[in-house]
Design an enzyme around this catalytic site. Structure first.
Site, mmCIF file in Angstrom:
data_model
loop_
_atom_site.group_PDB
_atom_site.id
_atom_site.type_symbol
_atom_site.label_atom_id
_atom_site.label_comp_id
_atom_site.label_asym_id
_atom_site.label_seq_id
_atom_site.Cartn_x
_atom_site.Cartn_y
_atom_site.Cartn_z
ATOM 1 N N ARG A 52 0.812 -1.244 0.000
ATOM 2 C CA ARG A 52 0.000 0.000 0.000
ATOM 3 C C ARG A 52 0.835 1.279 0.000
ATOM 4 N NH1 ARG A 52 -3.191 -2.995 3.735
ATOM 5 N NH2 ARG A 52 -4.849 -4.039 2.594
ATOM 6 N N LYS A 86 3.595 11.630 -10.902
ATOM 7 C CA LYS A 86 2.695 10.829 -11.748
ATOM 8 C C LYS A 86 3.410 9.528 -12.067
ATOM 9 C CE LYS A 86 -0.220 14.166 -14.124
ATOM 10 N NZ LYS A 86 -0.597 14.725 -15.439
ATOM 11 N N GLU A 90 9.855 18.272 -24.374
ATOM 12 C CA GLU A 90 9.210 18.629 -23.095
ATOM 13 C C GLU A 90 9.788 19.944 -22.552
ATOM 14 O OE1 GLU A 90 6.544 17.057 -22.066
ATOM 15 O OE2 GLU A 90 6.750 14.868 -22.196
ATOM 16 N N LYS A 150 8.122 23.079 -13.596
ATOM 17 C CA LYS A 150 7.286 21.936 -13.206
ATOM 18 C C LYS A 150 7.005 21.970 -11.706
ATOM 19 C CE LYS A 150 5.889 17.336 -13.854
ATOM 20 N NZ LYS A 150 5.940 16.116 -14.627
ATOM 21 N N GLU A 187 -3.760 17.633 -10.164
ATOM 22 C CA GLU A 187 -4.310 18.064 -11.447
ATOM 23 C C GLU A 187 -5.811 18.373 -11.372
ATOM 24 O OE1 GLU A 187 -2.437 16.238 -14.892
ATOM 25 O OE2 GLU A 187 -4.308 16.466 -15.987
ATOM 26 N N ARG A 205 -2.414 22.067 -13.542
ATOM 27 C CA ARG A 205 -1.434 21.029 -13.914
ATOM 28 C C ARG A 205 -1.760 20.420 -15.285
ATOM 29 N NH1 ARG A 205 1.563 16.258 -10.389
ATOM 30 N NH2 ARG A 205 2.731 15.460 -12.178
ATOM 31 N N ASN A 250 0.116 19.056 -19.984
ATOM 32 C CA ASN A 250 -0.198 18.041 -21.001
ATOM 33 C C ASN A 250 -0.339 18.637 -22.386
ATOM 34 O OD1 ASN A 250 -0.286 15.662 -19.422
ATOM 35 N ND2 ASN A 250 -2.158 16.449 -18.488
ATOM 36 N N HIS A 290 -0.197 16.517 -25.522
ATOM 37 C CA HIS A 290 -0.184 15.116 -25.097
ATOM 38 C C HIS A 290 -1.393 14.320 -25.598
ATOM 39 C CE1 HIS A 290 3.214 16.323 -22.735
ATOM 40 N NE2 HIS A 290 3.286 15.193 -22.071
ATOM 41 N N HIS A 325 -0.405 11.165 -27.366
ATOM 42 C CA HIS A 325 -0.725 9.825 -26.864
ATOM 43 C C HIS A 325 -1.453 9.021 -27.929
ATOM 44 C CE1 HIS A 325 -0.476 11.072 -22.317
ATOM 45 N NE2 HIS A 325 0.701 10.964 -22.899
ATOM 46 N N HIS A 359 8.039 9.196 -27.113
ATOM 47 C CA HIS A 359 7.060 10.059 -26.440
ATOM 48 C C HIS A 359 7.297 11.534 -26.811
ATOM 49 C CE1 HIS A 359 4.403 11.528 -23.296
ATOM 50 N NE2 HIS A 359 5.380 12.278 -22.833
HETATM 51 P P1 NAD Z 1 12.753 5.832 -21.952
HETATM 52 O O1 NAD Z 1 12.634 5.637 -20.505
HETATM 53 O O2 NAD Z 1 12.229 4.768 -22.849
HETATM 54 O O3 NAD Z 1 14.285 6.107 -22.292
HETATM 55 C C1 NAD Z 1 14.667 6.304 -23.628
HETATM 56 C C2 NAD Z 1 15.783 5.336 -24.054
HETATM 57 O O4 NAD Z 1 17.021 5.799 -23.536
HETATM 58 C C3 NAD Z 1 15.619 3.924 -23.546
HETATM 59 O O5 NAD Z 1 16.066 3.026 -24.524
HETATM 60 C C4 NAD Z 1 16.534 3.900 -22.332
HETATM 61 O O6 NAD Z 1 16.985 2.602 -22.003
HETATM 62 C C5 NAD Z 1 17.669 4.749 -22.824
HETATM 63 N N1 NAD Z 1 18.469 5.411 -21.803
HETATM 64 C C6 NAD Z 1 18.059 5.951 -20.653
HETATM 65 N N2 NAD Z 1 19.061 6.609 -20.071
HETATM 66 C C7 NAD Z 1 20.129 6.484 -20.862
HETATM 67 C C8 NAD Z 1 21.451 6.959 -20.815
HETATM 68 N N3 NAD Z 1 21.860 7.779 -19.852
HETATM 69 N N4 NAD Z 1 22.298 6.608 -21.798
HETATM 70 C C9 NAD Z 1 21.884 5.816 -22.822
HETATM 71 N N5 NAD Z 1 20.643 5.359 -22.944
HETATM 72 C C10 NAD Z 1 19.762 5.695 -21.975
HETATM 73 O O7 NAD Z 1 12.047 7.179 -22.432
HETATM 74 P P2 NAD Z 1 11.998 8.644 -21.800
HETATM 75 O O8 NAD Z 1 11.944 9.540 -22.960
HETATM 76 O O9 NAD Z 1 13.019 8.836 -20.775
HETATM 77 O O10 NAD Z 1 10.588 8.659 -21.051
HETATM 78 C C11 NAD Z 1 9.390 8.509 -21.758
HETATM 79 C C12 NAD Z 1 8.335 7.989 -20.795
HETATM 80 O O11 NAD Z 1 8.131 8.955 -19.775
HETATM 81 C C13 NAD Z 1 6.992 7.770 -21.471
HETATM 82 O O12 NAD Z 1 6.473 6.536 -21.061
HETATM 83 C C14 NAD Z 1 6.145 8.907 -20.945
HETATM 84 O O13 NAD Z 1 4.782 8.576 -20.877
HETATM 85 C C15 NAD Z 1 6.730 9.115 -19.578
HETATM 86 N N6 NAD Z 1 6.494 10.460 -19.025
HETATM 87 C C16 NAD Z 1 6.026 10.533 -17.754
HETATM 88 C C17 NAD Z 1 5.821 11.768 -17.172
HETATM 89 C C18 NAD Z 1 5.365 11.851 -15.743
HETATM 90 O O14 NAD Z 1 5.036 12.949 -15.287
HETATM 91 N N7 NAD Z 1 5.367 10.758 -15.000
HETATM 92 C C19 NAD Z 1 6.084 12.946 -17.898
HETATM 93 C C20 NAD Z 1 6.581 12.828 -19.191
HETATM 94 C C21 NAD Z 1 6.789 11.573 -19.742
HETATM 95 N N1 GLY Z 2 3.777 15.430 -17.639
HETATM 96 C C1 GLY Z 2 2.566 15.953 -17.108
HETATM 97 C C2 GLY Z 2 2.538 16.086 -15.609
HETATM 98 O O1 GLY Z 2 3.424 15.714 -14.906
HETATM 99 O O2 GLY Z 2 1.584 16.580 -15.113
#
Ligand code: NAD
Ligand code: GLY
Length: 377
Positions: A133, A155, A197, A239, A249, A253, A257, A260, A264, A277
């Site tokens: 939990r 998130k 972003e 942020k 949100e 907030r 997006n 997005h 998405h 992404h």
């Molecule tokens: P990712 O986590 O897939 O990383 C991109 C690639 O880079 C992967 O192949 C990873 O293994 C590689 N990688 C990571 N660090 C590295 C490094 N230092 N050197 C070499 N390779 C490396 O993608 P991302 O762009 O980091 O994140 C995208 C995700 O984040 C999506 O799923 C999106 O929905 C999510 N997201 C979440 C929020 C939130 O608020 N929680 C906000 C924006 C995006």
């Molecule tokens: N990436 C959108 C949020 O964190 O609210």
């Protein structure tokens, strides 16, 4: 160790996310990971028990896992190494973290550390939100996108085949450690995806930052350390302000997006992992400003400024030829901002002034999608 590229240069800044008793620091700079003592001193206050589960993936673990383990030799550390890719941001990966935690008999005082990009961060955060939990977790983001966005704000979640990030929870980390030198091993396409972003913050709420990006985008893409540090700091400050004002949100907030809902639809419609992404969000922001212009809101000059910045960042301005406006509309209806099936979008009055809006017709939306999609050969 491995192919990692950490050396001793530059310094650090701290940005605070102000959430009363759940406030936490974001440490940005370098060196951090390859300085055992420093890393230990930043992590230790946020590790409550003795058990630490580090979650990473097959790409990042060989580069950076050892640094984190070496800083935590006085704890019982274990690791879970997930497969790499957006297509693995799913319930199966999430569940494999519970397998590791239960097999190691980790209790509710344990700490999870996410070491990787946004995919690892989102899955790990959701596992931390759910295990017994809710347990403690820390983010060590290693992509630009994760350092400027996904590691901050709590998130967490996984994708469903029918909709991106549809299963998840709000669960804030205890701290975020962004070592900018980890970005040296990222490929150019991933760096650009993170820039999408960064541009978003300028577009929705920070005109001076947008102007700074117009002047410094080339240095940023060339990974100039000062440009990277400033872009990450300013993004995190933006942020942190938004999250502090509206953690769950209820209002502003949602502006984070921008692009997005379109993006998405592209990610899910093309199959997770096909479009990055950040790439999908870049095209989504172009569509959002195009629709805003057709409503008579944002000026054509501002639209061109966004398009230019997206183009100079090597990000796609046009959606994929494979998706029709029907495909988009079906996917866009499955969006957390939708209310009673009505699509709500982040649109722009001007650069720096974003609004959540339903003031468009279905036909205007379809026209925007068609006008900003590649045509099939
Ligand atoms: P990712 O986590 O897939 O990383 C991109 C690639 O880079 C992967 O192949 C990873 O293994 C590689 N990688 C990571 N660090 C590295 C490094 N230092 N050197 C070499 N390779 C490396 O993608 P991302 O762009 O980091 O994140 C995208 C995700 O984040 C999506 O799923 C999106 O929905 C999510 N997201 C979440 C929020 C939130 O608020 N929680 C906000 C924006 C995006
Ligand atoms: N990436 C959108 C949020 O964190 O609210």
């Amino acid at each position: 160790m491995g192919n990692s590229t950490l050396t001793n240069t530059t310094d650090r800044v701290e940005v605070k996310v102000d959430l009363a008793e759940r406030s936490y620091p974001i440490h940005i700079g370098s060196p951090i990971l390859n300085d055992n003592k420093l890393l230990n001193s930043l992590l230790a206050p946020h590790i409550h028990g003795t058990q630490v589960m580090i979650v990473s993936n097959v790409t990042v673990a060989p580069l950076y896992l050892k640094y984190v383990e070496d800083a935590l030799t006085s704890y019982h550390t274990e690791s879970v190494i997930l497969p790499d890719g957006e297509q693995y941001k799913n319930i199966e990966s999430w569940n494999s973290i519970f397998d590791a935690l239960l097999n190691a008999r980790f209790d509710r005082k344990c700490t999870l550390i996410a070491l990787g990009g946004g995919v690892v961060g989102d899955i790990t955060g959701f596992a931390a939100a759910s295990y017994q939990r809710g347990v403690n977790f820390i983010q060590i983001p290693t992509t630009l996108l994760a350092q400027v966005d996904s590691s901050v704000g709590g998130k967490t979640g996984v994708n469903h085949p029918l909709g991106k990030n549809m299963i998840g929870a709000f669960h804030q980390p205890e701290c975020v450690i962004a070592d900018t030198q980890t970005l040296n091993s990222l490929d150019d396409r991933q760096l650009s995806a993170g820039v999408a972003e960064v541009i978003k913050y300028g577009l929705i709420r920070d005109v001076p930052f947008f102007e700074w990006l117009e002047q410094n985008i080339d240095s940023l893409l060339q990974r100039d350390p000062a440009a990277l540090s400033y872009a990450i700091q300013r993004s995190c400050e933006n942020k942190a302000e938004v999250v502090a004002a509206d953690e769950l949100e209820a209002g502003q907030r949602a502006l984070l997006n921008s692009g997005h809902t379109f993006g998405h639809a592209i990610e899910a419609g093309m199959g997770y992992g096909e479009w990055l992404h950040g790439e999908a969000i870049a095209t989504g922001m172009v569509m959002a400003v195009d629709l805003s212009q057709s409503l008579g809101w944002i000026s054509s000059v501002d639209v061109m400024r966004l398009r230019n910045l997206i183009k100079r960042s090597n990000l796609p301005e046009q959606g994929p030829a494979e998706l029709s406006s029907d495909d988009y509309l079906q996917r866009m209806a499955v969006d957390k901002k939708s209310e009673a099936g009505k699509i709500r979008l982040i649109l722009q009055k001007s650069i720096g002034d974003a609004v959540l809006s339903t003031a468009f017709s279905e036909q205007q939306l379809r026209d925007t999608i068609t006008a900003n999609s590649s045509t099939a050969d």
